[in-house]
Design a protein around this motif. Structure first.
Motif, PDB file in Angstrom:
ATOM      1  N   GLY A 148       0.976  -1.299  -0.017  1.00 34.69           N
ATOM      2  CA  GLY A 148      -0.028   0.113  -0.068  1.00 34.69           C
ATOM      3  C   GLY A 148       0.995   1.305  -0.037  1.00 34.69           C
ATOM      4  N   GLY A 149       1.801   1.327   0.721  1.00 40.36           N
ATOM      5  CA  GLY A 149       2.821   2.291   0.615  1.00 40.36           C
ATOM      6  C   GLY A 149       2.548   3.502   1.697  1.00 40.36           C
ATOM      7  N   SER A 150       1.857   3.061   2.504  1.00 46.85           N
ATOM      8  CA  SER A 150       1.337   4.234   3.524  1.00 46.85           C
ATOM      9  C   SER A 150       2.753   4.779   4.099  1.00 46.85           C
ATOM     10  N   ASN A 151       3.768   3.889   4.692  1.00 48.86           N
ATOM     11  CA  ASN A 151       5.012   4.241   5.155  1.00 48.86           C
ATOM     12  C   ASN A 151       5.655   5.238   4.258  1.00 48.86           C
ATOM     13  N   PHE A 152       5.823   4.649   3.037  1.00 47.54           N
ATOM     14  CA  PHE A 152       6.453   5.362   1.981  1.00 47.54           C
ATOM     15  C   PHE A 152       5.905   6.751   1.958  1.00 47.54           C
ATOM     16  N   ASN A 164      14.859  -0.824   7.944  1.00 46.49           N
ATOM     17  CA  ASN A 164      13.569  -1.489   7.623  1.00 46.49           C
ATOM     18  C   ASN A 164      12.691  -1.178   8.772  1.00 46.49           C
ATOM     19  N   ILE A 165      11.370  -1.422   8.611  1.00 43.04           N
ATOM     20  CA  ILE A 165      10.403  -1.373   9.737  1.00 43.04           C
ATOM     21  C   ILE A 165       9.738  -2.591   9.760  1.00 43.04           C
ATOM     22  N   HIS A 166       9.475  -2.935  10.790  1.00 46.69           N
ATOM     23  CA  HIS A 166       8.965  -4.080  11.094  1.00 46.69           C
ATOM     24  C   HIS A 166       7.773  -3.833  12.027  1.00 46.69           C
ATOM     25  N   PRO A 167       6.744  -4.579  12.232  1.00 41.85           N
ATOM     26  CA  PRO A 167       5.581  -4.464  13.074  1.00 41.85           C
ATOM     27  C   PRO A 167       5.379  -5.219  14.343  1.00 41.85           C
ATOM     28  N   SER A 168       6.609  -5.469  14.788  1.00 41.22           N
ATOM     29  CA  SER A 168       6.612  -5.802  16.115  1.00 41.22           C
ATOM     30  C   SER A 168       7.848  -5.344  16.914  1.00 41.22           C
ATOM     31  N   GLN A 201       1.487   4.297  14.439  1.00 41.11           N
ATOM     32  CA  GLN A 201       2.649   4.561  15.039  1.00 41.11           C
ATOM     33  C   GLN A 201       3.891   4.537  13.908  1.00 41.11           C
ATOM     34  N   GLU A 202       3.918   3.433  13.097  1.00 38.93           N
ATOM     35  CA  GLU A 202       5.001   3.485  11.955  1.00 38.93           C
ATOM     36  C   GLU A 202       5.354   4.678  11.430  1.00 38.93           C
ATOM     37  N   HIS A 203       3.961   5.497  11.066  1.00 37.94           N
ATOM     38  CA  HIS A 203       4.175   6.554  10.321  1.00 37.94           C
ATOM     39  C   HIS A 203       4.642   7.894  11.117  1.00 37.94           C
TER      40      HIS A 203
HETATM   41  C1  GRF Z   1       4.223  -2.353   7.672  1.00 34.99           C
HETATM   42  O1  GRF Z   1       3.343  -2.911   8.659  1.00 34.99           O
HETATM   43  C2  GRF Z   1       5.573  -2.436   8.015  1.00 34.99           C
HETATM   44  O2  GRF Z   1       5.654  -2.686   9.306  1.00 34.99           O
HETATM   45  C3  GRF Z   1       5.681  -4.063   7.090  1.00 34.99           C
HETATM   46  O3  GRF Z   1       5.178  -3.891   6.292  1.00 34.99           O
HETATM   47  C4  GRF Z   1       3.905  -3.058   6.227  1.00 34.99           C
HETATM   48  C5  GRF Z   1       3.769  -1.762   5.186  1.00 34.99           C
HETATM   49  O4  GRF Z   1       2.769  -1.263   5.235  1.00 34.99           O
HETATM   50  N1  GRF Z   1       7.066  -3.945   6.917  1.00 34.99           N
HETATM   51  P1  GRF Z   1       2.692   0.200   4.035  1.00 34.99           P
HETATM   52  O5  GRF Z   1       2.759  -0.660   2.645  1.00 34.99           O
HETATM   53  O6  GRF Z   1       3.794   1.088   4.145  1.00 34.99           O
HETATM   54  O7  GRF Z   1       1.288   0.514   4.198  1.00 34.99           O
END
Ligand code: GRF
Length: 196
Positions: free
Chosen positions: A11-15, A107-111, A178-180
Motif C-alpha cells: 500500500g505504501g502508507s509508510n512511503f 527496515n520497519i517491522h510491525p513488532s 505509529q509506524e508513520h
Molecule cells: C508495515 O506494517 C511494515 O511494518 C511492514 O510492512 C507494512 C507496510 O505497510 N514491513 P505500508 O505498505 O507502508 O502501508
C-alpha cells in the motif's frame, strides 16, 4: 542534500508518510527513486504523484537472477543514495545490495523485535501471533538490515497497547499509525548520527 531511495511492495502508507514529511520540510532529504517488485501497488501511485522515478524489478521482469541483481545494483549505482529505506518491501534483498550499503539500509517491522521477527513473521501473521500469545504490548521497530532477516541493530521502537478484544486487523492499524510517526524521525536521527 541527504539522498534516500525507497523499496516497497504494498500500500505504501509508510512511503507516503516519509515523502509527506520531506514535502513539509520536517525531514531534510530527497527521495530519488522507488524500487518495487509489484508494478501495480499503492506505493507506485504515490511515487507517480510526487514525480519520483519508479523501477519495477521482480522475478517476472528479470527472470534470470544475475539480471535481477544487476538491475537492482544499477539503480543503487545511478543514484548513490545515503540510505536505502525498506517500507513494506516483502522480499529478501540480494546479498550484493546489503554488501553495497553496509549499515545504510533501514527496515520497519510491525513488532517489538526481537520478538515476532524472522521467518514467517510478516504482515498480519505478526499481529495474529502477538494476540495468540496474549501480549500486553506490541509496536513497530526500525532496524538496520543485515543478512539475517529482522536481526540488524535496532534503531527505534514505539510501544502500543494490545487491548482486550483486539483483532489482528485492529492491532495492525494501531501499530501502522505509529509506524508513520516513527519512521521519518528515525531516518532523521540516523542521518544525524551518520553525519556526526
Ligand atoms: C508495515 O506494517 C511494515 O511494518 C511492514 O510492512 C507494512 C507496510 O505497510 N514491513 P505500508 O505498505 O507502508 O502501508
Amino acid at each position: 542534500m541527504f539522498k534516500i531511495g525507497v523499496m516497497a511492495s504494498g500500500g505504501g502508507s509508510n512511503f507516503k508518510a516519509i515523502i509527506d514529511r520531506i514535502g513539509e520540510g520536517d525531514l531534510e532529504a530527497q527521495c530519488k527513486f522507488l524500487i518495487t517488485n509489484n508494478g501495480t501497488c499503492g506505493a507506485v501511485s504515490h511515487a507517480e504523484e510526487f514525480g519520483i522515478p519508479v523501477y519495477h524489478i521482480s522475478g517476472k521482469t528479470h527472470p534470470v537472477v544475475a539480471d535481477y541483481e544487476t538491475a537492482m545494483m544499477d539503480v543503487l549505482n545511478k543514484y548513490d543514495v545515503d540510505l536505502l529505506i525498506l517500507a513494506g518491501y516483502m522480499k529478501a534483498l540480494p546479498a550484493c545490495m546489503i554488501h553495497r550499503m553496509p549499515d545504510r539500509i533501514l527496515n520497519i517491522h510491525p513488532s517489538l523485535l526481537p520478538k515476532y521477527g524472522g521467518k514467517g513473521f510478516w504482515g498480519i501473521h505478526v499481529h495474529e501471533a502477538v494476540i495468540a500469545a496474549h501480549e500486553k504490548e506490541s509496536g513497530p521497530t526500525v532496524h538496520l538490515v543485515s543478512e539475517e532477516i529482522d536481526q540488524g541493530r535496532i534503531l527505534a521502537q514505539v510501544k502500543v497497547p494490545v487491548l482486550e478484544g483486539d483483532t489482528p486487523e485492529v492491532l495492525a492499524a494501531r501499530v501502522l499509525e505509529q509506524e508513520h510517526n516513527l519512521y521519518w524521525k528515525t531516518i532523521r536521527d540516523y542521518a544525524a548520527e551518520l553525519r556526526s
